[in-house]
Design an enzyme around this catalytic site. Structure first.
Site, PDB file in Angstrom:
ATOM      1  N   THR A 152      -2.521  -5.263  11.608  1.00 44.73           N
ATOM      2  CA  THR A 152      -3.100  -4.230  12.628  1.00 44.73           C
ATOM      3  C   THR A 152      -2.943  -2.965  12.458  1.00 44.73           C
ATOM      4  OG1 THR A 152      -1.495  -3.953  14.602  1.00 44.73           O
ATOM      5  CG2 THR A 152      -2.272  -5.893  14.602  1.00 44.73           C
ATOM      6  N   GLU A 187       2.871   0.173   4.833  1.00 43.79           N
ATOM      7  CA  GLU A 187       3.214  -1.361   4.578  1.00 43.79           C
ATOM      8  C   GLU A 187       1.305  -1.968   4.536  1.00 43.79           C
ATOM      9  OE1 GLU A 187       4.763  -2.778   8.324  1.00 43.79           O
ATOM     10  OE2 GLU A 187       6.620  -1.196   7.328  1.00 43.79           O
ATOM     11  N   THR A 237       0.439   3.513   7.676  1.00 41.53           N
ATOM     12  CA  THR A 237       1.578   3.167   7.121  1.00 41.53           C
ATOM     13  C   THR A 237       1.754   2.706   5.630  1.00 41.53           C
ATOM     14  OG1 THR A 237       3.377   1.846   7.653  1.00 41.53           O
ATOM     15  CG2 THR A 237       1.263   1.147   8.575  1.00 41.53           C
ATOM     16  N   ASN A 259      10.124   6.981   8.067  1.00 45.27           N
ATOM     17  CA  ASN A 259      10.689   8.186   9.047  1.00 45.27           C
ATOM     18  C   ASN A 259      12.216   8.051   9.665  1.00 45.27           C
ATOM     19  OD1 ASN A 259       7.726  10.293  10.222  1.00 45.27           O
ATOM     20  ND2 ASN A 259       7.419   8.568   8.865  1.00 45.27           N
TER      21      ASN A 259
END
Ligand code: NAD
Ligand code: DAU
Length: 331
Positions: free
Chosen positions: A150, A122, A120, A177
Site C-alpha cells: 500500500t 520497503e 519507506t 527509524n
C-alpha cells in the site's frame, strides 16, 4: 509558512513537529491525525500550545480539502505502519495509505499546495544478506507485505499526479527509524519495554534479518532539507548507513540494560519476512548536501532506552494489550 502535518501524533510525525517548531518557531503547524491505536496526543504535549490539532482521517476528503486550502505545504506522515498488523487485517492499510493519499493529492492539486510524501524503503522489497547492493532511486518496486504494497501504491499515485496534473510534490523513502515516542509494538521499543517490565525480549526466527537503522531526528532533518531544496517530482532515499541484524540490536539492548546475553526467546517468524534493507543515500547527500548527525548507534540506543525508562507513563497503557496480541500469535 502554514504547514499541515498528517500523522503528527505518531512516532515520526510527532518528532517532526517538535523539530519543526524548535528550528522554525515562526511556522504555523496544523496536525491532522485520526488518533488510531498508534496515535497519542501526549506525544505532542511539549508543543501543544503551539500546534493546531485536528482529529480526523486523511481519507475524509471534505475535511482534507478544507485543511489543505489554507496551507502552504503538506507533509504526509499518516499511515497504518506496522507490517505484522497488515498480515492480520490489511483493510485499514488500503483505506488510510491508498485512499488517504488519494484524498490529499486531490486537495493539493485543487489548491496548488506543495506536497511532501513520506514513504519507506520497503517499497523496494528486500536484498540478500551477502549482496553488496543497496536500494537506489532506480531500484524497481517489489513490495512484500500488505503494508509495503500500500505504501508502494501511494508512491505511484504521487508520481502519477506529478506527471498528469503537474502538482508540486516530492517523495522520500526512508529506512528503519528509532528514537523517542515509537509505539511499543515496534522492534526496539518492544524489547526495551519488555526488559523494563521483566519480560523476555522476543526475536523473530533466527534474528538474521538486517535493518538499516536511522535516528528519527536524522530522518526529519532530511525531510526539512527536501522541503527546502528538493526538486519537484523527485524521489530521495533517506538512510544513514546503519545496517545491523536483529540479533546484534537485541544484544546491544541487553548489554545496555545489564541483562545476560541469552536472556531472550526465539519466537515464530513473520510470514514473508523481508531479509535485508539497505539505503544508498548518495543523491540526498550530494545533490542536497544533507548528512546525518546521530551516527553513533550505541549512543542513540542508550538515549532511547533512557527515554523509555523516564517516560513509562507514555508507553505503559499500551503495553499489556500489545503483548497479549503478540502472545496469541506465538510471537
Ligand atoms: P505510526 O504508526 O507511529 O504513526 C502513524 C500516525 O498516523 C498515528 O498518529 C495515527 O493515529 C495516524 N493515522 C493512522 N491512520 C490515519 C488516518 N486515516 N488519518 C489520519 N491519521 C492517521 O507511524 P510512524 O512509524 O511514525 O510512520 C510515519 C510514516 O513514516 C508512515 O508513512 C510510514 O510509512 C513512514 N515510515 C516509517 C518508518 C519507520 O521506521 N517507522 C520508516 C520509513 C517510513
Ligand atoms: O524499513 C522501514 C520500515 O521499518 C517502515 O516502513 C515501517 O513502518 C516500520 O514499522 C519498520 O518496519 P519493520 O517491519 O522493519 O519494523 P519492525 O519494528 O516491525 O521490525 C524490525 C525487525 O525486527 C524486523 O526484522 C522484524 C523483527 N522483530 C520485530 C518485532 C516486533 C523481531 O525480531 N521481534 C519483534 O518482537
Amino acid at each position: 509558512m502554514r504547514m499541515l502535518v498528517t500523522g503528527g501524533a505518531g512516532f515520526i510525525g510527532a518528532n517532526f513537529v517538535h523539530q519543526t517548531l524548535r528550528d522554525h518557531p515562526e511556522y504555523e503547524v496544523v496536525v491532522l491525525d485520526a488518533l488510531t491505536y498508534a496515535g497519542n496526543e501526549a506525544s505532542l504535549a511539549p508543543v501543544r500550545e503551539d500546534v493546531e490539532f485536528v482529529q480526523g482521517s486523511v481519507a475524509d476528503a471534505d475535511l482534507v480539502d478544507r485543511l489543505v486550502a489554507g496551507c502552504d505545504v503538506v507533509v504526509h506522515f499518516a499511515a497504518e505502519s506496522h507490517n505484522d498488523n497488515s498480515l492480520r487485517d490489511p483493510w485499514p492499510f488500503l483505506q488510510t495509505n491508498i485512499v488517504g493519499t488519494f484524498a490529499l493529492l486531490e486537495a493539493v492539486r485543487k489548491h496548488g499546495v506543495r506536497y511532501h510524501h513520506i514513504s519507506t524503503d520497503e517499497v523496494y522489497g528486500d536484498l540478500e544478506l551477502d549482496d553488496p547492493a543497496k536500494f537506489t532511486p532506480q531500484t524497481p518496486y517489489n513490495p512484500s507485505s500488505p503494508y509495503s504494497s500500500t505504501k508502494a501504491g501511494s508512491d505511484l499515485l504521487v508520481r502519477a499526479w506529478v506527471r498528469s496534473f503537474d502538482i508540486h510534490a516530492t517523495i522520500s523513502n526512508c529506512s528503519n527509524n528509532y528514537g523517542p515516542y515509537q509505539h511499543v509494538e515496534k522492534f526496539i521499543p518492544r524489547q526495551i519495554t519488555n526488559v523494563l517490565c521483566g519480560l523476555r525480549p522476543k526475536l523473530y526466527g533466527a534474528g538474521e534479518n538486517v535493518r538499516d537503522w536511522i535516528h528519527v531526528e536524522d530522518h526529519n532533518s532530511a525531510v526539512h532539507t527536501i522541503l527546502d531544496q528538493g526538486r519537484s517530482g523527485e524521489t530521495y532515499l533517506i538512510g544513514a548507513d546503519g545496517e545491523r541484524n536483529n540479533r546484534e540490536v537485541l544484544g546491544l539492548i541487553l548489554e545496555l540494560t545489564g541483562q545476560p546475553a541469552d536472556a531472550f526467546d526465539h519466537v515464530t517468524d513473520r510470514a514473508g519476512h523481508d531479509l535485508r534493507y539497505a539505503i544508498d543515500a548518495t543523491k540526498l547527500r550530494t545533490e542536497l548536501g544533507w548528512s546525518p548527525r546521530y551516527t553513533d548507534f550505541r549512543d542513540g540506543l542508550a538515549a532511547t532506552i533512557d527515554w523509555y525508562r523516564a517516560n513509562e507513563g507514555w508507553w505503559r497503557p499500551q503495553k499489556e494489550q500489545v503483548e497479549a496480541g503478540y502472545a496469541a500469535r506465538g510471537q
